[in-house]
Design an enzyme around this catalytic site. Sequence first.
Site, PDB file in Angstrom:
ATOM      1  N   GLU A 163       1.639   1.810  -3.452  1.00 59.84           N
ATOM      2  CA  GLU A 163       0.400   2.188  -4.148  1.00 59.84           C
ATOM      3  C   GLU A 163       0.078   3.666  -3.914  1.00 59.84           C
ATOM      4  O   GLU A 163      -0.481   4.337  -4.784  1.00 59.84           O
ATOM      5  CB  GLU A 163      -0.747   1.284  -3.699  1.00 59.84           C
ATOM      6  CG  GLU A 163      -0.565  -0.140  -4.240  1.00 59.84           C
ATOM      7  CD  GLU A 163      -1.584  -1.121  -3.697  1.00 59.84           C
ATOM      8  OE1 GLU A 163      -1.610  -1.309  -2.463  1.00 59.84           O
ATOM      9  OE2 GLU A 163      -2.362  -1.678  -4.496  1.00 59.84           O
TER      10      GLU A 163
ATOM     11  N   GLY B  15       0.814  -1.215   0.000  1.00 59.08           N
ATOM     12  CA  GLY B  15       0.000   0.000   0.000  1.00 59.08           C
ATOM     13  C   GLY B  15       0.846   1.262   0.000  1.00 59.08           C
ATOM     14  O   GLY B  15       0.416   2.300  -0.519  1.00 59.08           O
TER      15      GLY B  15
HETATM   16  N1  3HC Z   1       2.005  -4.038   9.093  1.00 61.65           N
HETATM   17  C1  3HC Z   1       2.132  -4.196  10.434  1.00 61.65           C
HETATM   18  N2  3HC Z   1       3.311  -4.396  11.047  1.00 61.65           N
HETATM   19  C2  3HC Z   1       4.399  -4.405  10.287  1.00 61.65           C
HETATM   20  C3  3HC Z   1       4.348  -4.229   8.890  1.00 61.65           C
HETATM   21  C4  3HC Z   1       3.087  -4.029   8.295  1.00 61.65           C
HETATM   22  N3  3HC Z   1       2.952  -3.836   6.974  1.00 61.65           N
HETATM   23  N4  3HC Z   1       5.607  -4.311   8.405  1.00 61.65           N
HETATM   24  C5  3HC Z   1       6.419  -4.510   9.457  1.00 61.65           C
HETATM   25  N5  3HC Z   1       5.687  -4.574  10.592  1.00 61.65           N
HETATM   26  C6  3HC Z   1       6.188  -4.737  11.955  1.00 61.65           C
HETATM   27  C7  3HC Z   1       6.880  -6.072  12.166  1.00 61.65           C
HETATM   28  O1  3HC Z   1       5.955  -7.067  12.533  1.00 61.65           O
HETATM   29  C8  3HC Z   1       7.857  -5.751  13.273  1.00 61.65           C
HETATM   30  O2  3HC Z   1       7.138  -5.771  14.486  1.00 61.65           O
HETATM   31  P1  3HC Z   1       7.861  -6.249  15.850  1.00 61.65           P
HETATM   32  O3  3HC Z   1       8.998  -5.277  16.047  1.00 61.65           O
HETATM   33  O4  3HC Z   1       6.779  -6.143  16.848  1.00 61.65           O
HETATM   34  O5  3HC Z   1       8.346  -7.652  15.595  1.00 61.65           O
HETATM   35  C9  3HC Z   1       8.244  -4.306  12.984  1.00 61.65           C
HETATM   36  O6  3HC Z   1       7.211  -3.777  12.139  1.00 61.65           O
HETATM   37  C10 3HC Z   1       9.570  -4.145  12.277  1.00 61.65           C
HETATM   38  O7  3HC Z   1       9.568  -5.011  11.130  1.00 61.65           O
HETATM   39  P2  3HC Z   1      10.844  -5.860  10.712  1.00 61.65           P
HETATM   40  O8  3HC Z   1      11.415  -6.530  11.910  1.00 61.65           O
HETATM   41  O9  3HC Z   1      10.440  -6.690   9.557  1.00 61.65           O
HETATM   42  O10 3HC Z   1      11.846  -4.674  10.299  1.00 61.65           O
HETATM   43  P3  3HC Z   1      12.889  -4.611   9.114  1.00 61.65           P
HETATM   44  O11 3HC Z   1      13.529  -3.294   9.213  1.00 61.65           O
HETATM   45  O12 3HC Z   1      13.717  -5.848   9.091  1.00 61.65           O
HETATM   46  O13 3HC Z   1      12.010  -4.647   7.757  1.00 61.65           O
HETATM   47  C11 3HC Z   1      10.260  -4.009   6.275  1.00 61.65           C
HETATM   48  C12 3HC Z   1      11.158  -3.587   7.459  1.00 61.65           C
HETATM   49  C13 3HC Z   1      11.109  -4.194   5.017  1.00 61.65           C
HETATM   50  C14 3HC Z   1       9.246  -2.904   6.056  1.00 61.65           C
HETATM   51  C15 3HC Z   1       9.572  -5.346   6.598  1.00 61.65           C
HETATM   52  O14 3HC Z   1       8.966  -5.239   7.866  1.00 61.65           O
HETATM   53  C16 3HC Z   1       8.501  -5.766   5.639  1.00 61.65           C
HETATM   54  O15 3HC Z   1       8.797  -6.311   4.601  1.00 61.65           O
HETATM   55  N6  3HC Z   1       7.213  -5.539   5.997  1.00 61.65           N
HETATM   56  C17 3HC Z   1       6.086  -6.028   5.261  1.00 61.65           C
HETATM   57  C18 3HC Z   1       5.837  -5.230   4.022  1.00 61.65           C
HETATM   58  C19 3HC Z   1       4.617  -5.744   3.302  1.00 61.65           C
HETATM   59  O16 3HC Z   1       4.411  -6.926   3.131  1.00 61.65           O
HETATM   60  N7  3HC Z   1       3.764  -4.806   2.865  1.00 61.65           N
HETATM   61  C20 3HC Z   1       2.563  -5.143   2.164  1.00 61.65           C
HETATM   62  C21 3HC Z   1       1.440  -5.215   3.149  1.00 61.65           C
HETATM   63  S1  3HC Z   1      -0.074  -5.742   2.407  1.00 61.65           S
HETATM   64  C22 3HC Z   1      -0.670  -4.347   1.646  1.00 61.65           C
HETATM   65  O17 3HC Z   1      -0.045  -3.312   1.648  1.00 61.65           O
HETATM   66  C23 3HC Z   1      -2.016  -4.507   1.002  1.00 61.65           C
HETATM   67  C24 3HC Z   1      -2.346  -3.371   0.073  1.00 61.65           C
HETATM   68  O18 3HC Z   1      -2.009  -3.704  -1.228  1.00 61.65           O
HETATM   69  C25 3HC Z   1      -3.810  -3.044   0.137  1.00 61.65           C
END
Ligand code: 3HC
Length: 676
Positions: free
Chosen positions: A104, A101
């Site tokens: 996006e 998102g």
């Molecule tokens: N939502 C909620 N929590 C999230 C999150 C998200 N999108 N992304 C990361 N977090 C949380 C993690 O669970 C973690 O929590 P914790 O400290 O309690 O364990 C904290 O944030 C830090 O995350 P990381 O340990 O993974 O930190 P890094 O620095 O290693 O990585 C990152 C950062 C690259 C942003 C990685 O967290 C990541 O890849 N996140 C997911 C990204 C993702 O998949 N986004 C798509 C979401 S779906 C979407 O957007 C739908 C849309 O199309 C409508």
Amino acid sequence: MSHPVSYRVVGNVGVVTIDNPPVNAFSLAVRKGLNDTISDAIADDSGIILIACAGRTFVAGADISEFGKPPEDPWLPEVLDNIENSPKPVVTAVHGTALGGGFELVLASHYRCALASAKVGLPEVHLGLLPGAGGTQRTPRLAGVEAALELMTSGRPIPAGKAQAAGLIDEVFDDDLEGNALRWCEQLLADGKGPVKVSEKAVPQVDAAVFDGARQLLAKRARGQLAPFRIVDCVEAATRLPYPQGAEFEREQFAECMASPQSAAMRHLFFAERQAAKVRDLPKDTSLRNIRSVAVIGAGTMGGGIAMSCANVGIPVKLLEVDAAALERGFGVIEGNYAKTVKKGRLSQEEAAARRGRIEGTTDYADLADADLVIEAVFEDPELKKTIFRKLDEVCKPGAILATNTSYQDVDAIAGVTNRPGDCLGLHFFSPANVMKLLEVVRGAKTDDDVLATAIRFAKTIRKVPAVARVCYGFIGNRMFNPYIREAQKLLIEGALPETVDAALYEFGMAMGPIAVSDLAGLDVGYKARMALPEEVRGDDTPFKVADALVEAGRLGQKSGAGFYTYDPETRRASPDPEVVTLIEKTSAELGVERRDIGAEEMVERCVFALVNEGLKILDEGIAQRPGDIDIVYLYGYGFAVHRGGPMFYADQVGLDHVLARVREFHERFGSDAPA
Ligand code: 3HC
Ligand code: NAI
């Protein structure tokens, strides 16, 4: 809590800042805040709107922790449409990562800039989802169909420079993002640039074969998964439908994916992976030791791969072997591996040479005196491992961490021969160690807290996923694998054939069937491990009668060209072997077993529920901290299908009552393990 979206005007620019630590996810508060702030910014005197983020990154996507709960207004697609419909130009400025998102939002803005160090991507596919806020419709409009398909079906983020080349980003700045973005905004205004809506651009048309090709590729790359195919459908829809209808179609597909068990499984794994790196009773402020140099003992299959994993991230390694010939053999394999990666174009010649150059061979323990961490990876012989640990205790500096890569042996007994058991633990890598992401961190009874915490951080440094286990025979992964393989072997004696067992488990989603895995690992490995056990621990050998007969006939698996299957020496392609069928049938007859037809469902339940049953025992005994940790071990160490969520999550999805009833039945009918 302070408001996650703030607003200020700088010159002619209305600056919207999102500040929602840790990763600026689009929580409800952020969606509301952004919607309201954009309305205010549209209404004031500013000429152009700039959206940026505070903290370590741009928006990392929707808030995954809100998924599965009832959705609350405003929806992200609406917020983004409001932004795109702004009569004032809207600019986004990306640092860190703009994901899902978050990207996006970038696509919905009218002009896009990023720091050169930033990355952008649409990783929803890793959560069993597709971009659901216009991403599938806007990306092909900017980057073309093929690039859009690759970005979304791989889920791999790309650097800002590559995104710019693909048309997804307009300007890339080396530094001072805010200053540069503000200047760019003023310039856009001065040039009289107005809003440019991506949704109004035409999608470049492609031959229908592009979509067929993508689906064929995914049939292999994303076997059994729903979301990647839905992404292709959405991009295809973008080529046929005007934006509003395409976006509607995307929303329907997104909702279906979101409601699927696959997405629930993959979301579970996202959080499980992050949980697995946390140890419940380890204080948050536990100090860490520095790991600036590593020594590896044994340059065989595992030692070489472990040395490469360290060298690949810049850590210098001393690799110790028994003699120069063994070192030469080990370096031969390491150099061969680097050469293959260079040949595939994944590594430059210079970088490969730099990595290789960080590994230094030795046969002298004195060279290990300064190592911060020593990882022993010699033969699986407990006495040999103890001899080596005694030696390490003599030569290593105080504070060095001493680790064993043993697959099964008692880490406490090995640590016990030293005068520093607090500095010792298990670091169980998976083969090939330079590739496989899992690192089982085995916490001994006396392992010091800071040693454990340092090992977990070290795992991340070398780009592995850590999962913590307590000491038992085989820890989490191998201990569970034994009953799984045993059940597969029993199926052969009861009536199945190697290829039918493998097909059933492959169809279920395992990367390889259990019989093919046994051939790959080497049938002699399991054989020797069992033979080394005292009889009372070894248990009943009957299920392994076929495998043992193959070993005794010199059929050790892939490495000897034949095991349960016969392997083509050139291609390594497996073929069923009539001789093995004869051996299996003879074994059944000798054991007085009347062979029967066994369905795929029973094969899957017998094997997978054996895993689950042992997993529950492991949890009961406190060997694993949480079911999710076990799932992570199976995902990254054993090729368990990601969309099944790991054995423990899968068991929850099919229902623990059902699992228990079947395990009880299998125990009574086939002598499978008793329920946990
Ligand atoms: N939502 C909620 N929590 C999230 C999150 C998200 N999108 N992304 C990361 N977090 C949380 C993690 O669970 C973690 O929590 P914790 O400290 O309690 O364990 C904290 O944030 C830090 O995350 P990381 O340990 O993974 O930190 P890094 O620095 O290693 O990585 C990152 C950062 C690259 C942003 C990685 O967290 C990541 O890849 N996140 C997911 C990204 C993702 O998949 N986004 C798509 C979401 S779906 C979407 O957007 C739908 C849309 O199309 C409508
Ligand atoms: P290997 O046989 O390929 O390599 C062992 C190496 O240790 C050989 O090169 C040998 O020369 C060397 N060695 C033996 N004695 C030594 C000594 N005294 N000093 C220095 N070097 C010595 O074995 P592999 O497969 O690498 O296994 C090593 C360890 O890793 C074992 O404990 C095994 O159980 C474990 N392991 C193996 C996995 C696999 O898939 N092969 C997976 C995970 C762990």
